[in-house]
Design a protein around this motif. Structure first.
Motif, PDB file in Angstrom:
ATOM      1  N   ILE A  30      -2.386   4.552   2.772  1.00 29.66           N
ATOM      2  CA  ILE A  30      -2.240   4.380   4.225  1.00 29.66           C
ATOM      3  C   ILE A  30      -2.826   5.585   4.976  1.00 29.66           C
ATOM      4  O   ILE A  30      -3.551   5.419   5.966  1.00 29.66           O
TER       5      ILE A  30
ATOM      6  N   PHE B 135      -6.541   5.484   4.780  1.00 35.97           N
ATOM      7  CA  PHE B 135      -7.009   4.383   5.625  1.00 35.97           C
ATOM      8  C   PHE B 135      -6.990   4.790   7.104  1.00 35.97           C
ATOM      9  O   PHE B 135      -7.929   4.511   7.856  1.00 35.97           O
TER      10      PHE B 135
ATOM     11  N   THR C  45     -18.166   0.353   5.573  1.00 34.22           N
ATOM     12  CA  THR C  45     -17.665  -0.867   4.934  1.00 34.22           C
ATOM     13  C   THR C  45     -17.166  -1.871   5.944  1.00 34.22           C
ATOM     14  O   THR C  45     -16.636  -1.516   7.005  1.00 34.22           O
ATOM     15  N   PHE C  46     -17.361  -3.120   5.597  1.00 31.65           N
ATOM     16  CA  PHE C  46     -16.729  -4.235   6.295  1.00 31.65           C
ATOM     17  C   PHE C  46     -15.704  -4.748   5.299  1.00 31.65           C
ATOM     18  O   PHE C  46     -15.998  -5.567   4.447  1.00 31.65           O
ATOM     19  N   GLY C  47     -14.530  -4.158   5.358  1.00 34.36           N
ATOM     20  CA  GLY C  47     -13.519  -4.480   4.359  1.00 34.36           C
ATOM     21  C   GLY C  47     -12.144  -4.097   4.829  1.00 34.36           C
ATOM     22  O   GLY C  47     -11.958  -3.518   5.897  1.00 34.36           O
ATOM     23  N   GLY C  48     -11.182  -4.424   3.982  1.00 33.70           N
ATOM     24  CA  GLY C  48      -9.791  -4.207   4.333  1.00 33.70           C
ATOM     25  C   GLY C  48      -9.314  -2.800   4.011  1.00 33.70           C
ATOM     26  O   GLY C  48     -10.105  -1.886   3.764  1.00 33.70           O
ATOM     27  N   VAL C  49      -7.997  -2.664   4.001  1.00 38.07           N
ATOM     28  CA  VAL C  49      -7.361  -1.364   3.805  1.00 38.07           C
ATOM     29  C   VAL C  49      -7.810  -0.729   2.487  1.00 38.07           C
ATOM     30  O   VAL C  49      -8.202   0.439   2.440  1.00 38.07           O
ATOM     31  N   SER C  50      -7.752  -1.514   1.412  1.00 39.25           N
ATOM     32  CA  SER C  50      -8.131  -0.984   0.094  1.00 39.25           C
ATOM     33  C   SER C  50      -9.571  -0.516   0.110  1.00 39.25           C
ATOM     34  O   SER C  50      -9.909   0.534  -0.440  1.00 39.25           O
TER      35      SER C  50
ATOM     36  N   ILE D  51     -11.517   0.507   2.544  1.00 39.45           N
ATOM     37  CA  ILE D  51     -11.737   1.749   3.292  1.00 39.45           C
ATOM     38  C   ILE D  51     -11.183   2.950   2.513  1.00 39.45           C
ATOM     39  O   ILE D  51     -11.871   3.964   2.320  1.00 39.45           O
TER      40      ILE D  51
ATOM     41  N   TYR E  47       0.853  -1.200   0.000  1.00 43.96           N
ATOM     42  CA  TYR E  47       0.000   0.000   0.000  1.00 43.96           C
ATOM     43  C   TYR E  47       0.880   1.238   0.000  1.00 43.96           C
ATOM     44  O   TYR E  47       1.817   1.328   0.797  1.00 43.96           O
TER      45      TYR E  47
ATOM     46  N   THR F 260     -15.002 -12.358  -1.273  1.00 40.12           N
ATOM     47  CA  THR F 260     -14.178 -11.822  -0.181  1.00 40.12           C
ATOM     48  C   THR F 260     -15.007 -11.478   1.051  1.00 40.12           C
ATOM     49  O   THR F 260     -14.456 -11.191   2.099  1.00 40.12           O
ATOM     50  N   ASN F 261     -16.318 -11.487   0.876  1.00 32.88           N
ATOM     51  CA  ASN F 261     -17.258 -11.104   1.931  1.00 32.88           C
ATOM     52  C   ASN F 261     -17.095  -9.653   2.356  1.00 32.88           C
ATOM     53  O   ASN F 261     -17.465  -9.276   3.469  1.00 32.88           O
ATOM     54  N   GLU F 262     -16.537  -8.818   1.509  1.00 30.74           N
ATOM     55  CA  GLU F 262     -16.455  -7.397   1.830  1.00 30.74           C
ATOM     56  C   GLU F 262     -17.804  -6.744   1.540  1.00 30.74           C
ATOM     57  O   GLU F 262     -18.411  -6.986   0.490  1.00 30.74           O
ATOM     58  N   ILE F 263     -18.243  -5.947   2.487  1.00 33.78           N
ATOM     59  CA  ILE F 263     -19.545  -5.279   2.356  1.00 33.78           C
ATOM     60  C   ILE F 263     -19.298  -3.783   2.203  1.00 33.78           C
ATOM     61  O   ILE F 263     -18.512  -3.202   2.957  1.00 33.78           O
TER      62      ILE F 263
END
Lengths: 391, 128
Positions: free
Chosen positions: B7, B10, B55-60, B62, B2, B33-36
């Motif tokens: 960063i 995020f 969001t229910f998700g990772g760094v990308s 958000i 990233y 991925t189950n990202e919401i």
């Protein structure tokens, strides 16, 4: 910013005791152990000592230890080598769904080559289904490979029961003990374990070196072809310094097993209790007691594990999600999925792995940060409390 | 993996939370991925006046959701679902490996929000 390292299941630093043993073989004692001159004989002697230390550590004969480039090679080799050397007897292999990719991907390769592989399910705590193991063993089975302890959730398998079930049928039993050396006592001969993989860098030894134990009399085909090193079964100039370090690391890990585990287990249980006390909707993955003393794997409801890991990292705290080998992958953890967790809790899982140098003060800092970060991420989350564990 | 822009966003994302008074919203789940992703819009005179996300998700996820909300501010509603990789790259620089699927999900979420807006509008007009 002081860094707090809680990713010891991924790798560990080389201890000074180990490094001191290795240094001469990185500098002055550079002979090739295959050479017959004095330099060669000296390094050959160092390999013999390392082999003896590892054999003593796991309860086998030194002649049953083969050095490799790490546990991945050991796992690849044992599956490929035993399957191919015994295919006149049968072409069926049994493993589990939660093995390391170095086992699972070799199993896929063997399937492509005409072998039949059964992948056993695990229960909700990560224990391999022994009823399925009994059911699937047949006259065509030549190898069963089940890891001693899982790298993600830390559950320690009922290894003796598995060895007994497999041994009664006269079938070869291999265990990947990469995470378990220094955590549980091994006496492979007494336990009925026919093959075992281990690695240096998980136990304060060097990276790029490991070993495979194969019980005398078991047929195994070579994997690396070339010279006559390792009894003609694993070619390639020996990584002398690495092997010396591995031998010392195994000696220390098995020597200090009781004191280290007692201390780390107390810290682990304190850490779990503090997290549960301060943060709601936290779920410990794996068995609460029959688990590696350094492993804490927790799903945080409503929270994405990668985001939590990165937020901790930005605060100087290093942990992991899933296994380190899956970084960059967006796939859900196959281990947690096999254990039946809902997708949101699979995604919300973070692994903290302690070491003998971890302190209570460090864990208190981590808990303080966790409280803040989890709260922040929950404010971003679209998941309602009532949905946790159902998605 | 990233870059610094990702960063920083995020760490301190903009436009987070429920948008009070929103008149459109979309939610999607990436089954792999189950990202919401959920995006709220406030639309006035055919333009997006404000937007927020959860969001229910990772760094990308958000960082890209936060950026998407910035990009679409002031845009014609009918154009927001066409924002593409270049729009994000102009703001963020080199994008992470998984950005393609996250951006695709954001576009899908915006598309659902646009449909939701017109559905609400039609309902409102029918009630008059």
């Amino acid at each position: 910013m002081n860094r707090i390292y809680l990713d010891n299941a991924a790798t560990t630093p080389i201890s000074s005791e180990v490094l001191n043993e290795m240094m001469p073989y990185l500098t002055t004692n550079y002979g090739n152990p295959s050479a017959v001159h004095a330099f060669g004989r000296e390094t050959k002697h160092a390999l013999d000592i390392a082999r003896e230390r590892i054999a003593k550590g796991i309860g086998c004969d030194p002649s049953e230890i083969y050095f490799t480039s790490g546990a991945t090679e050991a796992n690849n080799w044992v599956l490929y080598g035993i399957a191919n050397a015994n295919k006149d007897k049968g072409r069926h292999i049994i493993t589990s769904k939660i093995e390391h990719p170095s086992v699972l991907n070799m199993c896929k390769r063997l399937e492509e080559e005409g072998f039949r592989v059964t992948y056993l399910d695990v229960d909700s705590q990560g224990f391999v289904r022994l009823d399925q193991l009994i059911h699937h063993l047949d006259s065509d089975t030549v190898l069963v490979s089940i890891m001693t302890a899982n790298n993600e959730v830390g559950t320690i398998q009922n290894l003796q029961a598995i060895a007994n079930i497999v041994g009664e049928k006269g079938i070869t039993f291999h265990t990947d003990a990469t995470q378990a050396i220094g955590a549980i006592n091994f006496n492979v001969h007494e336990m009925g374990i026919d093959a075992l993989s281990l690695s240096g860098h998980k136990i304060n030894g060097p990276k790029g070196v490991g070993a495979l134990y194969v019980k005398k009399g078991i047929k195994i085909a070579p994997f690396m072809l070339g010279g006559e090193q390792e009894y003609g079964l694993r070619a390639g100039t020996s990584n002398v310094a690495g092997i010396v370090g591995l031998g010392k690391a195994v000696e220390i890990a098995t020597r200090d097993i009781v004191t280290n585990n007692k201390k780390i287990r107390q810290l682990r249980d304190y850490f779990i209790a503090q997290i549960n006390k301060n943060i709601d909707m936290c779920y410990l993955n794996g068995h609460p007691i029959q688990r590696l003393s350094n492993n804490v794997n927790i799903s945080f409801g409503m929270v994405d594990g990668e985001s939590l890991m990165m937020m901790l990292d930005l605060n100087g705290i290093m942990v992991s999600t899933g296994s380190a080998c899956s970084v960059g992958s967006v796939k859900l953890s196959p281990v947690l999925t096999a254990m039946g967790l809902s997708k949101d809790l699979v995604k919300g899982a973070v692994r903290f792995t302690l070491s003998k140098t971890t302190t209570k003060e460090e864990l208190d800092i981590v808990v303080t940060q966790l409280v803040k970060i989890v709260q922040k991420l929950r404010q971003i989350s679209p998941i309602a409390k009532s949905q946790v564990g159902t998605l | 993996m990233y870059n610094e822009n990702i960063i920083q966003i995020f760490k301190n994302p903009n436009n987070v939370g429920v948008l009070q008074g929103h008149n459109a919203q979309g939610t999607t789940t990436n089954e792999a991925t189950n990202e919401i992703i959920r995006i709220y819009l406030l639309v006035e005179n055919g333009k997006v006046v404000e937007s927020k996300f959860k969001t229910f998700g990772g760094v990308s996820c958000i960082a890209l959701c936060s950026t998407a909300c910035e990009i679409i501010k002031g845009m014609d509603l009918d154009k927001i679902e066409n924002i593409d990789v270049l729009d994000f790259a102009r703001v963020l620089g080199q994008l992470p490996e998984d950005s393609g699927q996250v951006i695709a999900q954001i576009r899908q979420t915006l598309s659902i929000a646009v449909a939701d807006y017109y559905k609400r509008l039609a309902k409102e007009q029918n009630n008059k």
